[in-house]
Write an enzyme that holds these catalytic residues in place. Structure first.
Site, PDB file in Angstrom:
ATOM      1  N   SER A 194       0.808  -1.339  -0.072  1.00 48.62           N
ATOM      2  CA  SER A 194      -0.058  -0.013   0.133  1.00 48.62           C
ATOM      3  C   SER A 194       0.867   0.989   0.192  1.00 48.62           C
ATOM      4  O   SER A 194       1.678   1.451  -0.652  1.00 48.62           O
ATOM      5  CB  SER A 194      -0.863   0.003   1.476  1.00 48.62           C
ATOM      6  OG  SER A 194      -2.085   1.067   1.603  1.00 48.62           O
ATOM      7  N   HIS A 195       0.640   1.824   1.448  1.00 47.84           N
ATOM      8  CA  HIS A 195       0.986   3.427   0.805  1.00 47.84           C
ATOM      9  C   HIS A 195       2.315   2.996   1.341  1.00 47.84           C
ATOM     10  O   HIS A 195       3.353   4.426   1.728  1.00 47.84           O
ATOM     11  CB  HIS A 195      -0.064   3.887   2.295  1.00 47.84           C
ATOM     12  CG  HIS A 195       0.524   3.550   2.991  1.00 47.84           C
ATOM     13  ND1 HIS A 195      -0.620   2.260   3.349  1.00 47.84           N
ATOM     14  CD2 HIS A 195       0.700   3.811   5.048  1.00 47.84           C
ATOM     15  CE1 HIS A 195      -0.657   2.474   4.433  1.00 47.84           C
ATOM     16  NE2 HIS A 195       0.012   3.107   5.554  1.00 47.84           N
ATOM     17  N   ASP A 238      -0.943   1.550  -4.167  1.00 44.22           N
ATOM     18  CA  ASP A 238      -1.303   0.799  -5.002  1.00 44.22           C
ATOM     19  C   ASP A 238      -2.950   1.101  -5.559  1.00 44.22           C
ATOM     20  O   ASP A 238      -3.954   0.112  -5.704  1.00 44.22           O
ATOM     21  CB  ASP A 238      -1.882  -0.468  -4.375  1.00 44.22           C
ATOM     22  CG  ASP A 238      -2.574  -0.829  -2.811  1.00 44.22           C
ATOM     23  OD1 ASP A 238      -2.123   0.677  -2.254  1.00 44.22           O
ATOM     24  OD2 ASP A 238      -3.248  -1.167  -2.174  1.00 44.22           O
ATOM     25  N   LYS A 276     -11.457  -0.328  -1.064  1.00 42.69           N
ATOM     26  CA  LYS A 276     -11.872   0.909  -1.499  1.00 42.69           C
ATOM     27  C   LYS A 276     -10.752   2.084  -2.987  1.00 42.69           C
ATOM     28  O   LYS A 276     -10.307   1.646  -3.639  1.00 42.69           O
ATOM     29  CB  LYS A 276     -10.987   1.746  -0.025  1.00 42.69           C
ATOM     30  CG  LYS A 276      -9.088   1.611   0.448  1.00 42.69           C
ATOM     31  CD  LYS A 276      -9.188   2.393   1.703  1.00 42.69           C
ATOM     32  CE  LYS A 276      -7.302   2.203   1.899  1.00 42.69           C
ATOM     33  NZ  LYS A 276      -7.376   0.613   2.610  1.00 42.69           N
ATOM     34  N   ASP A 321      -2.291   6.334  -3.710  1.00 42.59           N
ATOM     35  CA  ASP A 321      -1.240   5.997  -2.964  1.00 42.59           C
ATOM     36  C   ASP A 321      -0.369   4.734  -4.055  1.00 42.59           C
ATOM     37  O   ASP A 321      -1.019   5.205  -4.878  1.00 42.59           O
ATOM     38  CB  ASP A 321      -1.387   5.412  -1.295  1.00 42.59           C
ATOM     39  CG  ASP A 321      -2.407   4.155  -1.592  1.00 42.59           C
ATOM     40  OD1 ASP A 321      -3.420   4.422  -2.507  1.00 42.59           O
ATOM     41  OD2 ASP A 321      -2.796   3.019  -0.649  1.00 42.59           O
ATOM     42  N   ASP A 367      -5.501   2.249  -3.583  1.00 39.39           N
ATOM     43  CA  ASP A 367      -7.011   2.584  -3.239  1.00 39.39           C
ATOM     44  C   ASP A 367      -6.710   4.061  -2.398  1.00 39.39           C
ATOM     45  O   ASP A 367      -7.996   3.850  -1.353  1.00 39.39           O
ATOM     46  CB  ASP A 367      -7.258   1.114  -2.440  1.00 39.39           C
ATOM     47  CG  ASP A 367      -5.611   1.166  -1.363  1.00 39.39           C
ATOM     48  OD1 ASP A 367      -5.382   2.069  -1.516  1.00 39.39           O
ATOM     49  OD2 ASP A 367      -6.177  -0.609  -0.887  1.00 39.39           O
ATOM     50  N   ARG A 368      -6.043   4.365  -1.615  1.00 34.07           N
ATOM     51  CA  ARG A 368      -6.311   6.126  -1.093  1.00 34.07           C
ATOM     52  C   ARG A 368      -6.781   6.721  -2.118  1.00 34.07           C
ATOM     53  O   ARG A 368      -5.872   7.376  -2.842  1.00 34.07           O
ATOM     54  CB  ARG A 368      -4.841   6.071   0.116  1.00 34.07           C
ATOM     55  CG  ARG A 368      -5.131   3.999   0.968  1.00 34.07           C
ATOM     56  CD  ARG A 368      -3.844   5.147   1.729  1.00 34.07           C
ATOM     57  NE  ARG A 368      -4.364   3.888   2.890  1.00 34.07           N
ATOM     58  CZ  ARG A 368      -3.584   3.827   4.238  1.00 34.07           C
ATOM     59  NH1 ARG A 368      -2.964   5.670   4.596  1.00 34.07           N
ATOM     60  NH2 ARG A 368      -3.467   2.904   5.369  1.00 34.07           N
TER      61      ARG A 368
HETATM   62  C1  G16 Z   1      -5.192  -0.900   4.891  1.00 33.76           C
HETATM   63  C2  G16 Z   1      -6.150  -0.579   5.766  1.00 33.76           C
HETATM   64  C3  G16 Z   1      -7.163   0.032   5.718  1.00 33.76           C
HETATM   65  C4  G16 Z   1      -6.799   0.294   7.213  1.00 33.76           C
HETATM   66  C5  G16 Z   1      -5.486   1.032   6.840  1.00 33.76           C
HETATM   67  C6  G16 Z   1      -4.973   0.930   8.032  1.00 33.76           C
HETATM   68  O1  G16 Z   1      -5.115   0.053   3.872  1.00 33.76           O
HETATM   69  O2  G16 Z   1      -6.944  -1.803   3.884  1.00 33.76           O
HETATM   70  O3  G16 Z   1      -8.909  -0.652   6.265  1.00 33.76           O
HETATM   71  O4  G16 Z   1      -8.133   2.024   7.015  1.00 33.76           O
HETATM   72  O5  G16 Z   1      -5.154  -0.168   6.403  1.00 33.76           O
HETATM   73  O6  G16 Z   1      -5.061   0.414   9.155  1.00 33.76           O
HETATM   74  P1  G16 Z   1      -3.980   0.786  10.758  1.00 33.76           P
HETATM   75  O7  G16 Z   1      -4.979   1.709  11.337  1.00 33.76           O
HETATM   76  O8  G16 Z   1      -4.179  -0.669  11.271  1.00 33.76           O
HETATM   77  O9  G16 Z   1      -2.722   1.155  10.135  1.00 33.76           O
HETATM   78  P2  G16 Z   1      -4.072   0.053   3.050  1.00 33.76           P
HETATM   79  O10 G16 Z   1      -3.798   1.365   2.021  1.00 33.76           O
HETATM   80  O11 G16 Z   1      -3.181   0.173   4.115  1.00 33.76           O
HETATM   81  O12 G16 Z   1      -4.262  -1.390   2.631  1.00 33.76           O
END
Ligand code: G16
Length: 543
Positions: A113-114, A279, A376, A277, A281-282
């Site tokens: 992800s990010h 991937d 997302k 971000d 999704d954000r």
């Molecule tokens: C993932 C999850 C999200 C979550 C985020 C942050 O996002 O898909 O639902 O809100 O992590 O999670 P945490 O607060 O546990 O770090 P992504 O964009 O990283 O896949």
């Protein structure tokens, strides 16, 4: 070409977190680390023989290596077909769409992800089920259990598969089809949004900047914004995916997109700024002179979704993660639709979306999406915003202010303390938990505690329960403090503090956010003692 059964030994640290298994690249590079995890996933599934598996990633360092391993293991385990994005690329929402569109059995999303990429950065693998969404806890728990005892994996002794050109090839008994990563996704977006109106908006001189952060959304944004919607060339910046994200941090927030923020705050800057971000999704949304918090964006998108063709019949309900502000709740109340509060993690929205109980979901962590996929979706949020701007013919700032004047404003901030010693972070949250029972009814710095608990979610669709999802202290006036440990960090613990204060429709909407929340910041310190216990004088990131 023969199927090989290779002996292996388990790793103890393959517990999937909030969103799959995220680790340092160096951890993933250990012998059989990828193989063990993917085999453990397949060992936890039933009925996939001859079925289709989707594989795609955000192009980060090690994507190319892991994807070849994944294809070989899928073939050796009996999948009939693998659909893979050209160059190994698929944004997370696009992967979700491909799984749904082609009725695949499931998919592997290769991304952290990010989180930063490159040899010293992070890598991740997530399994998504046939609805296109992240596997529910029932499956991720089974995968973790399997990783602890795994002793063999199956693979195929085949050379690397060419992922550069679109078309099909065979490896063993399995077909590998390399697909255009953008095409199906772009078609879906065209069905949901009024592209004609958005084209007119750009033709009228409206200007935006979209920062793809050297990550996977570059090709999608170039094709959709500049190609299909006629935004001028140069609208998309940093649009070529790089394995190290150009040594950047592909997290679309005010820290890593500060330049764009500054540009949007200047009179000569564009009308609208957005980013996505690693991937895809954000999302980050900034209007001229107006940053929109993810929690507000969820509420605004839900309140205005009917302006887009894909949602013209209205929305069935809204879901938000527990730490997300209650701004969306007020919209749901006014619309007379269902509102759900789930634990952090997109996987918790899946059942509600499948059951048709909610249409729009969102999280404070810059994630918004709808029932069009089961992830997302960063570009979706940007396009819905553009659709709303095109129809309402107002600025972002005007729309946000009108929203607050109707529903009130939820001042909101998140303070992150990154790479805290895990034992200290766990003890801090445990001690806080221990104090909760005595808090309701107490008046703390003028605020009366209405409730204090550790959030437990009861899924209304399948009846499952998820406990210990974050400490929350709610006050009579709608203010709230939430403390939880992140499930996506890869080093030590990340402590997140979420603060919220409600100002009614006729209240003060022009305060500076941190100043508006100062009493709650102080109160959190006195309740949790973060500074004293972690030795940190301030948060690592404030969003
Ligand atoms: C993932 C999850 C999200 C979550 C985020 C942050 O996002 O898909 O639902 O809100 O992590 O999670 P945490 O607060 O546990 O770090 P992504 O964009 O990283 O896949």
């Amino acid at each position: 070409m023969t199927i090989q059964t290779i002996k292996t030994t388990p790793y103890a640290d393959q517990k999937p977190g909030t969103s799959g298994l995220r680790k340092r690249v160096t951890v993933y590079q250990q012998p059989n680390y990828v193989e063990n995890y993917i085999q453990a996933i397949f060992d936890s599934l039933e009925g996939f023989a001859g079925q289709t598996l989707v594989i795609g990633g955000d192009g980060r360092f090690y994507n190319d290596v892991a994807i070849q391993k994944a294809i070989r293991i899928a073939a050796a385990n009996g999948f009939g077909k693998v659909l893979v994005g050209q160059g190994g690329l698929l944004s997370t929402p696009a992967a979700s769409n491909v799984i749904r569109h082609y009725k695949a059995f499931g998919g592997l999303v290769l991304s952290a992800s990010h989180n930063p990429g490159g040899p010293e950065g992070d890598f991740g693998i997530k399994y998504n089920i046939g609805n296109g969404g992240p596997a529910p806890e029932k499956i991720t728990d089974a995968v973790f259990a399997r990783t602890k005892v795994i002793d063999t994996y199956k693979t195929l002794d085949t050379p690397d598969i060419d992922l550069g050109s679109i078309g099909t090839q065979e490896i063993g008994d399995m077909v590998v089809e390399v697909i255009d990563p953008v095409k199906d996704y772009a078609t879906l977006m065209e069905q949901l949004f009024d592209f004609g109106a958005i084209r007119e908006l750009f033709a009228s001189g409206f200007r935006m900047t979209f920062d793809a952060m050297h990550a996977v959304t570059g090709p999608y944004a170039h094709a959709i914004l500049e190609g299909m919607l006629g935004a001028p060339k140069g609208t998309v910046i940093n649009g070529t995916p790089s394995p190290s994200f150009n040594d950047g941090h592909p997290d679309p927030n005010l820290v890593y997109c500060k330049e764009m923020y500054d540009l949007l705050m200047t009179p000569t800057g564009p009308n609208f700024g957005a980013a996505s971000d690693g991937d895809g999704d954000r999302n980050l949304i900034i209007g001229k002179n107006r940053f929109v918090t993810p929690s507000d964006s969820l509420a605004l998108l839900a309140a205005n979704a009917h302006l887009a063709p894909g949602y013209k019949g209205g929305i069935a309900g809204i879901a938000r993660s527990m730490p997300t502000s209650a701004a969306a709740d007020r919209v749901a109340e006014k619309l007379g639709i269902e509102m759900h509060e789930t634990p952090t993690g997109w996987k918790f929205f899946g059942n509600l979306l499948d059951a048709g109980r909610v249409t729009i979901c969102g999280e404070e962590s810059a994630g918004t999406g709808s029932n069009h996929v089961r992830e997302k979706d960063g570009l979706w949020a940007v396009l819905l915003w553009l659709n709303i701007l095109a129809v309402r013919k107002q600025s972002v700032d005007e729309i946000v202010r009108e929203h607050w004047a109707t529903y009130g404003r939820n001042y909101y901030t998140r303070h992150d303390y990154e790479e805290v010693d895990s034992a200290i972070a766990n003890a801090l949250v445990d001690d806080l938990r221990g104090r909760l029972a005595g808090l309701p009814g107490q008046v703390l710095q003028g605020l009366e505690v209405a409730y204090a608990d550790d959030f437990t979610y009861h899924d209304p669709v399948d009846g499952s329960t998820s406990a210990k999802q974050g400490v929350r202290v709610g006050f009579k006036d709608g203010s709230r403090i939430v403390v939880r440990l992140s499930g996506t960090g890869t080093v030590g613990a990340t402590l997140r503090v979420y603060l919220e204060r409600y100002e009614p429709a006729d209240g003060q909407h022009d305060l500076e956010t941190q100043a508006a929340l100062e009493p709650l910041i102080k109160l959190t310190e006195s309740l949790a003692g973060i500074k004293a216990r972690t030795g940190r004088s301030e948060p690592s990131v404030i969003t």
